[in-house]
Scaffold this motif. Structure first.
Motif, PDB file in Angstrom:
ATOM      1  N   ARG A 274      54.066  36.423  36.187  1.00  0.00           N
ATOM      2  CA  ARG A 274      53.376  37.382  35.318  1.00  0.00           C
ATOM      3  C   ARG A 274      53.159  38.695  36.046  1.00  0.00           C
ATOM      4  NH1 ARG A 274      49.848  35.823  31.276  1.00  0.00           N
ATOM      5  NH2 ARG A 274      49.564  33.806  32.360  1.00  0.00           N
TER       6      ARG A 274
ATOM      7  N   ARG B 124      51.147  42.129  36.509  1.00  0.00           N
ATOM      8  CA  ARG B 124      49.793  42.632  36.240  1.00  0.00           C
ATOM      9  C   ARG B 124      49.756  44.103  36.639  1.00  0.00           C
ATOM     10  NH1 ARG B 124      46.133  38.477  35.467  1.00  0.00           N
ATOM     11  NH2 ARG B 124      46.866  36.380  36.023  1.00  0.00           N
TER      12      ARG B 124
ATOM     13  N   ASP C 269      50.198  32.151  36.440  1.00  0.00           N
ATOM     14  CA  ASP C 269      51.106  33.290  36.378  1.00  0.00           C
ATOM     15  C   ASP C 269      52.558  32.858  36.487  1.00  0.00           C
ATOM     16  OD1 ASP C 269      49.078  35.533  36.458  1.00  0.00           O
ATOM     17  OD2 ASP C 269      48.539  34.425  38.273  1.00  0.00           O
TER      18      ASP C 269
ATOM     19  N   MET D  43      46.819  35.456  42.078  1.00  0.00           N
ATOM     20  CA  MET D  43      47.963  34.884  41.371  1.00  0.00           C
ATOM     21  C   MET D  43      47.955  33.368  41.540  1.00  0.00           C
ATOM     22  SD  MET D  43      49.841  37.467  40.110  1.00  0.00           S
ATOM     23  CE  MET D  43      51.594  37.111  40.112  1.00  0.00           C
TER      24      MET D  43
ATOM     25  N   THR E 255      53.113  33.803  31.086  1.00  0.00           N
ATOM     26  CA  THR E 255      53.363  32.912  32.218  1.00  0.00           C
ATOM     27  C   THR E 255      54.856  32.851  32.497  1.00  0.00           C
ATOM     28  OG1 THR E 255      51.432  31.548  31.694  1.00  0.00           O
ATOM     29  CG2 THR E 255      53.131  30.548  33.080  1.00  0.00           C
TER      30      THR E 255
END
Length: 212
Positions: free
Chosen positions: A209, A211, A50, A1, A77
């Motif tokens: 962000r 994931r 991120d 990250m 983002t």
């Protein structure tokens, strides 16, 4: 990250000291952190991050810089910040104000006693109770896309004649991205209040962000 901290603008909000206080937290949470003292960081490479933590009060954002920021948030983002560093930035950019979802307009009485009330069970405020502060109380104009998690109420006074409740903490979605805003944070001492510190730390993580 990866996280990018963008700081500058009006020195009265202590952008360096305020953001420095959160760098160990970000690194401890697993972020590789870059720090920029220039808005030139809002460039086409921004989607590689991120999370963007912005602490830049006042200032001017060029059309190209805004386009890069908006595109990055839209693509996933996260954007997060507090007080004037997020909600009193770039007043000349209507697009920026729409992205953030709220704009500071006044803090009547300057430093005043007031309360922040928790109004949701969202992860950024879960388990917290309302708390008292003596600092700037931000009167903000906000839109209906915000998910509001804490509020503050202005008592009736001249020239307004009824209580006014405004958002103090909110989140919102923008495309694939997330935006977190906390209006408390005029000085580093405000950010050190345990409830405020917890809300901001959680907000930074929430905005980043996802994931999967």
């Amino acid at each position: 990250m990866k996280a990018l901290v963008v700081r500058g603008g009006w020195a009265g909000h202590s952008p360096v000291e305020a953001t420095d206080a959160f760098l160990p937290f970000l690194r401890g949470a697993g972020f590789a952190v870059d720090v920029s003292d220039s808005l030139e960081a809002y460039d086409p490479a921004l989607p590689s991050y991120d999370l963007v933590v912005q602490c830049w009060s006042d200032g001017e954002l060029s059309d190209d810089q805004f386009a890069c920021l908006e595109a990055a948030v839209r693509s996933g983002t996260g954007l997060a910040g507090w007080h004037g560093g997020l909600v009193d930035a770039f007043r000349g950019s209507r697009g920026y104000m729409r992205l953030v979802g709220g704009q500071f307009v006044a803090h009547p009485g300057d430093f005043v006693d007031h309360r922040v009330e928790i109004t949701s069970t969202h992860p950024v405020v879960a388990g917290l109770s309302g708390f008292a502060l003596r600092t700037e109380q931000y009167w903000v104009l906000a839109d209906g896309l915000n998910d509001v998690h804490a509020t503050t109420t202005f008592a009736p006074a001249d020239p307004w004649h009824a209580p006014l409740t405004v958002p103090a903490v909110w989140t919102r979605r923008w495309g694939a991205g997330r935006v977190f805003a906390c209006t408390v944070g005029h000085a580093p001492e405000d950010l050190a209040v345990p409830q405020v510190r917890t809300i901001v730390e959680r907000g930074l993580l929430w905005a980043a962000r996802t994931r999967g």
